[in-house]
Design a protein around this motif. Structure first.
Motif, PDB file in Angstrom:
ATOM      1  N   GLY A 161       0.719  -1.198   0.063  1.00 31.78           N
ATOM      2  CA  GLY A 161      -0.068   0.010  -0.237  1.00 31.78           C
ATOM      3  C   GLY A 161       0.942   1.273  -0.082  1.00 31.78           C
ATOM      4  O   GLY A 161       0.616   2.275  -0.683  1.00 31.78           O
ATOM      5  N   ARG A 162       1.968   1.231   0.854  1.00 32.17           N
ATOM      6  CA  ARG A 162       2.940   2.355   0.921  1.00 32.17           C
ATOM      7  C   ARG A 162       3.504   2.607  -0.562  1.00 32.17           C
ATOM      8  O   ARG A 162       3.664   3.761  -1.017  1.00 32.17           O
ATOM      9  CB  ARG A 162       4.026   2.200   1.790  1.00 32.17           C
ATOM     10  N   MET A 163       3.697   1.576  -1.277  1.00 33.12           N
ATOM     11  CA  MET A 163       4.376   1.460  -2.584  1.00 33.12           C
ATOM     12  C   MET A 163       3.432   2.230  -3.469  1.00 33.12           C
ATOM     13  O   MET A 163       3.764   3.043  -4.382  1.00 33.12           O
ATOM     14  CB  MET A 163       4.864   0.100  -3.080  1.00 33.12           C
ATOM     15  N   SER A 164       2.176   1.855  -3.199  1.00 34.43           N
ATOM     16  CA  SER A 164       1.243   2.341  -4.362  1.00 34.43           C
ATOM     17  C   SER A 164       1.039   4.047  -3.760  1.00 34.43           C
ATOM     18  O   SER A 164       0.817   4.712  -4.914  1.00 34.43           O
ATOM     19  CB  SER A 164      -0.166   1.672  -3.796  1.00 34.43           C
ATOM     20  N   GLY A 170       3.501  10.058  -7.519  1.00 39.10           N
ATOM     21  CA  GLY A 170       4.155  10.483  -8.773  1.00 39.10           C
ATOM     22  C   GLY A 170       3.262  10.901  -9.831  1.00 39.10           C
ATOM     23  O   GLY A 170       3.352  11.814 -10.785  1.00 39.10           O
ATOM     24  N   TYR A 171       1.906  10.452  -9.610  1.00 42.23           N
ATOM     25  CA  TYR A 171       0.984  10.830 -10.575  1.00 42.23           C
ATOM     26  C   TYR A 171       0.390  12.104 -10.166  1.00 42.23           C
ATOM     27  O   TYR A 171      -0.348  12.961 -10.861  1.00 42.23           O
ATOM     28  CB  TYR A 171      -0.239   9.617 -10.571  1.00 42.23           C
ATOM     29  N   VAL A 172       0.498  12.335  -8.720  1.00 44.06           N
ATOM     30  CA  VAL A 172       0.073  13.932  -8.552  1.00 44.06           C
ATOM     31  C   VAL A 172       0.865  14.913  -9.258  1.00 44.06           C
ATOM     32  O   VAL A 172       0.339  16.007  -9.700  1.00 44.06           O
ATOM     33  CB  VAL A 172       0.160  14.074  -6.754  1.00 44.06           C
ATOM     34  N   ALA A 306      -3.478   9.228  -2.919  1.00 45.82           N
ATOM     35  CA  ALA A 306      -2.383   9.177  -2.288  1.00 45.82           C
ATOM     36  C   ALA A 306      -2.871   9.331  -0.771  1.00 45.82           C
ATOM     37  O   ALA A 306      -2.464   8.817   0.296  1.00 45.82           O
ATOM     38  CB  ALA A 306      -1.448  10.443  -2.363  1.00 45.82           C
ATOM     39  N   PHE A 307      -3.898  10.131  -0.596  1.00 45.89           N
ATOM     40  CA  PHE A 307      -4.428  10.186   0.876  1.00 45.89           C
ATOM     41  C   PHE A 307      -5.383   8.945   1.159  1.00 45.89           C
ATOM     42  O   PHE A 307      -5.311   8.249   2.167  1.00 45.89           O
ATOM     43  CB  PHE A 307      -5.703  11.546   0.855  1.00 45.89           C
ATOM     44  N   VAL A 308      -6.300   8.350   0.283  1.00 46.32           N
ATOM     45  CA  VAL A 308      -7.147   7.273   0.682  1.00 46.32           C
ATOM     46  C   VAL A 308      -5.980   5.849   0.750  1.00 46.32           C
ATOM     47  O   VAL A 308      -6.292   5.244   1.812  1.00 46.32           O
ATOM     48  CB  VAL A 308      -7.845   7.006  -0.530  1.00 46.32           C
ATOM     49  N   GLN A 309      -5.025   5.724  -0.202  1.00 50.69           N
ATOM     50  CA  GLN A 309      -4.290   4.632   0.277  1.00 50.69           C
ATOM     51  C   GLN A 309      -3.136   4.716   0.761  1.00 50.69           C
ATOM     52  O   GLN A 309      -2.402   3.829   1.251  1.00 50.69           O
ATOM     53  CB  GLN A 309      -3.914   4.403  -1.390  1.00 50.69           C
ATOM     54  N   GLY A 310      -3.252   5.745   1.736  1.00 47.65           N
ATOM     55  CA  GLY A 310      -2.245   5.940   2.726  1.00 47.65           C
ATOM     56  C   GLY A 310      -2.857   5.662   4.082  1.00 47.65           C
ATOM     57  O   GLY A 310      -3.128   4.364   4.281  1.00 47.65           O
ATOM     58  N   PHE A 357     -10.212   4.657  -5.379  1.00 48.12           N
ATOM     59  CA  PHE A 357     -10.449   3.383  -4.840  1.00 48.12           C
ATOM     60  C   PHE A 357     -10.165   2.586  -6.162  1.00 48.12           C
ATOM     61  O   PHE A 357     -10.700   1.444  -6.000  1.00 48.12           O
ATOM     62  CB  PHE A 357     -11.812   3.105  -4.272  1.00 48.12           C
ATOM     63  N   ARG A 358      -9.401   3.027  -7.336  1.00 52.13           N
ATOM     64  CA  ARG A 358      -9.539   2.221  -8.525  1.00 52.13           C
ATOM     65  C   ARG A 358      -8.400   1.096  -8.298  1.00 52.13           C
ATOM     66  O   ARG A 358      -8.229   0.723  -7.426  1.00 52.13           O
ATOM     67  CB  ARG A 358      -9.089   3.149  -9.727  1.00 52.13           C
ATOM     68  N   GLU A 359      -7.959   0.451  -9.223  1.00 49.88           N
ATOM     69  CA  GLU A 359      -7.277  -0.671  -9.320  1.00 49.88           C
ATOM     70  C   GLU A 359      -5.955  -0.565  -8.378  1.00 49.88           C
ATOM     71  O   GLU A 359      -5.278  -1.428  -7.907  1.00 49.88           O
ATOM     72  CB  GLU A 359      -6.831  -1.264 -10.675  1.00 49.88           C
ATOM     73  N   ARG A 360      -5.404   0.559  -8.364  1.00 48.99           N
ATOM     74  CA  ARG A 360      -4.091   0.745  -7.384  1.00 48.99           C
ATOM     75  C   ARG A 360      -4.696   0.791  -5.848  1.00 48.99           C
ATOM     76  O   ARG A 360      -3.599   0.591  -5.348  1.00 48.99           O
ATOM     77  CB  ARG A 360      -3.482   2.213  -7.707  1.00 48.99           C
ATOM     78  N   ASP A 361      -5.933   0.667  -5.590  1.00 52.91           N
ATOM     79  CA  ASP A 361      -6.377   0.397  -4.345  1.00 52.91           C
ATOM     80  C   ASP A 361      -6.351  -1.103  -3.929  1.00 52.91           C
ATOM     81  O   ASP A 361      -6.044  -1.477  -2.974  1.00 52.91           O
ATOM     82  CB  ASP A 361      -7.696   0.819  -3.973  1.00 52.91           C
ATOM     83  N   HIS A 362      -6.670  -1.886  -4.796  1.00 59.07           N
ATOM     84  CA  HIS A 362      -6.940  -3.457  -4.708  1.00 59.07           C
ATOM     85  C   HIS A 362      -5.943  -4.271  -5.569  1.00 59.07           C
ATOM     86  O   HIS A 362      -5.465  -5.285  -4.938  1.00 59.07           O
ATOM     87  CB  HIS A 362      -8.180  -3.926  -5.075  1.00 59.07           C
ATOM     88  N   VAL A 363      -4.935  -3.505  -6.288  1.00 63.65           N
ATOM     89  CA  VAL A 363      -3.883  -4.082  -6.697  1.00 63.65           C
ATOM     90  C   VAL A 363      -2.687  -4.362  -5.678  1.00 63.65           C
ATOM     91  O   VAL A 363      -2.162  -5.609  -5.703  1.00 63.65           O
ATOM     92  CB  VAL A 363      -3.110  -3.244  -8.001  1.00 63.65           C
ATOM     93  N   PRO A 364      -2.627  -3.443  -4.680  1.00 61.88           N
ATOM     94  CA  PRO A 364      -1.581  -4.125  -3.582  1.00 61.88           C
ATOM     95  C   PRO A 364      -2.134  -5.413  -2.862  1.00 61.88           C
ATOM     96  O   PRO A 364      -1.403  -6.070  -2.557  1.00 61.88           O
ATOM     97  CB  PRO A 364      -1.671  -2.871  -2.583  1.00 61.88           C
ATOM     98  N   SER A 365      -3.709  -5.547  -2.890  1.00 63.45           N
ATOM     99  CA  SER A 365      -4.057  -6.546  -2.197  1.00 63.45           C
ATOM    100  C   SER A 365      -3.698  -7.863  -3.002  1.00 63.45           C
ATOM    101  O   SER A 365      -3.237  -8.978  -2.504  1.00 63.45           O
ATOM    102  CB  SER A 365      -5.601  -6.429  -1.826  1.00 63.45           C
TER     103      SER A 365
END
Length: 443
Positions: A161-164, A170-172, A306-310, A357-365
């Motif tokens: 998740g931190r990697m995400s 970077g996208y920001v 970045a906020f949501v996935q932190g 909450f797109r794929e980078r939210d559940h890709v870490p999972s």
């Protein structure tokens, strides 16, 4: 058993270069994302050419990622990460030089289905640059394997998740840099120059700050001597690839649950990349957004992510199994695609909120689950195959996105949503698989 604060601190020091490399990689990608569609148009291309150019990177990554992943298992993560960073650096040099080429036509096409476009000399150079970057673009899969080396299963999802988060930052900044610098009289020259400079920094980080690693678990050894004692890190449980040979794709498919996980991974990236090609064209043509407006939109999305996935994802990961996060994340991502269809500004920014909450939210999972199924021995190979799976999906999705938008317009977003909801349907099986896995481990 909870890790000690000392161990967590040491892991943080060891993982920081990986987070930085991931940030730098997506920063350059975010810069390209903002102005590439306009650059393609200026050099004679159309929506189809944009889709082909966008798919060039994952097409060559499909070839390079599993090779780099296997090499990282055999020769160590740092050497392969350095090779990848040097490839990216050279690609940016070529990209910058292409901006100075004269717009000389090489191929002209007029077609009812494909449209009218011209392949010019600078456009050809851009294709070559993206191909080189893709062929050496195994840095994310190797970094993911490196992260799995460093962390326990309990901490792995949090660290992915931190990697995400690093990726999303970077996208920001990438679209923001491209949007702001691209409005000057120098056009795309300044953002590309900044991307090149950042790539140089990334190469030095790998060279001087990233510790060398064989495919080992790295754990704390208080009694160790030397520099590793100072860092609080020591390598143990080193292994060799079974039988001294490399694991093949067919062999990876024999590992329990790996085929199903790779199919889910493929569909996620397929649906997302249809959007990935269609939306910039939709913004530039239908909404008539400028590069600055498109850059602002992508920056807002990434800042929210970045906020949501932190803090948000970290708390959710403690309460819910990773498979549940995959289901919920897929459902919200599909809803985001649907909100784009009307083209209303309020709904577009509401979609940006859901996009958190797109794929980078559940890709870490998914990556965390994959790492558990692969085990220590095949981390690099399986992560490389996962990267290849996403690359194949990206190729198909990017090409399909350009064609679908050309033929169907905003209906292409509904098709992307349908694919994501298929992922949600399949992911209910993932919940059962993870429950069985937990029962076997006595959790």
């Amino acid at each position: 058993m909870e890790p000690s604060s000392e161990t967590s601190s040491a892991d943080g020091k060891a993982l920081f270069p990986l987070y930085t490399i991931t940030f730098i990689g997506t920063l350059g990608f975010g810069i390209i994302l903002t102005f590439l569609v306009y650059l393609v148009t200026d050099y004679g291309g159309n929506a189809l050419i944009y889709g082909i150019l966008a798919s060039t990177y994952p097409a060559f990554q499909l070839i390079g990622a599993p090779v780099l992943g296997r090499w990282s298992d055999l020769y160590g993560r740092k050497k392969i990460l350095l090779l990848s960073q040097v490839g990216t650096l050279l690609a940016w040099v070529i990209f910058l030089i292409a901006l100075f080429f004269p717009v000389i036509p090489l191929l002209e096409v007029e077609s009812d289905m494909l449209g009218t476009f011209t392949v010019t000399l600078p456009l050809f150079a851009l294709f070559f640059a993206r191909a080189l970057d893709g062929a050496t673009g195994g840095n994310i899969s190797v970094a993911n394997a490196y992260l799995a080396d460093l962390t326990s299963e309990e901490e792995r999802n949090k660290n992915y998740g931190r990697m995400s988060v690093a990726s999303n930052l970077g996208y920001v900044f990438g679209p923001a840099i491209a949007g702001i610098l691209g409005t000057t009289i120098y056009g795309e020259l300044l953002p590309v120059s900044v991307a090149l400079l950042i790539s140089v920094i990334g190469t030095f980080i790998v060279l001087f700050l990233l510790p060398d690693s064989r495919p080992c678990a790295i754990e704390e050894y208080p009694e160790s001597a030397g520099i590793r004692k100072v860092l609080g890190q020591e390598q143990k449980e080193c292994y060799e690839v079974e039988g001294g040979s490399k694991i093949k794709f067919s062999e990876a498919f024999k590992l329990e649950y790996i085929p199903f996980m790779l199919i889910v991974y493929f569909l996620i990236f397929l649906g997302f990349n249809i959007y990935y090609t269609a939306f910039p064209v939709f913004a530039a043509v239908a909404l008539q957004w400028s590069p600055a407006e498109l850059g602002i939109y992508f920056s807002v999305i990434s800042a929210l992510m970045a906020f949501v996935q932190g803090p948000v994802l970290a708390k959710l990961a403690k309460k819910y199994r990773e498979s549940i996060l995959v289901v919920v994340g897929g459902f919200i991502l599909g809803l985001q695609f649907i909100l784009i269809v009307p083209g209303n500004l309020f709904l577009l920014y509401l979609a940006a909120v859901f996009f958190c909450f797109r794929e980078r939210d559940h890709v870490p999972s998914i990556l965390s689950i994959l790492s558990k199924f692969a085990g220590k021995k095949y981390q690099g190979s399986v992560q490389g195959f996962a990267m290849s799976t996403s690359s194949l999906a990206s190729i198909i999705g990017l090409l399909a996105g350009g064609l679908l938008y050309t033929q169907l317009g905003v209906i292409s977003f509904l098709i992307a949503a349908a694919i994501i909801y298929l992922v949600v349907f399949f992911s209910f099986r993932l919940i059962r698989i993870e429950r069985i896995k937990a029962e076997r481990n006595g959790n």
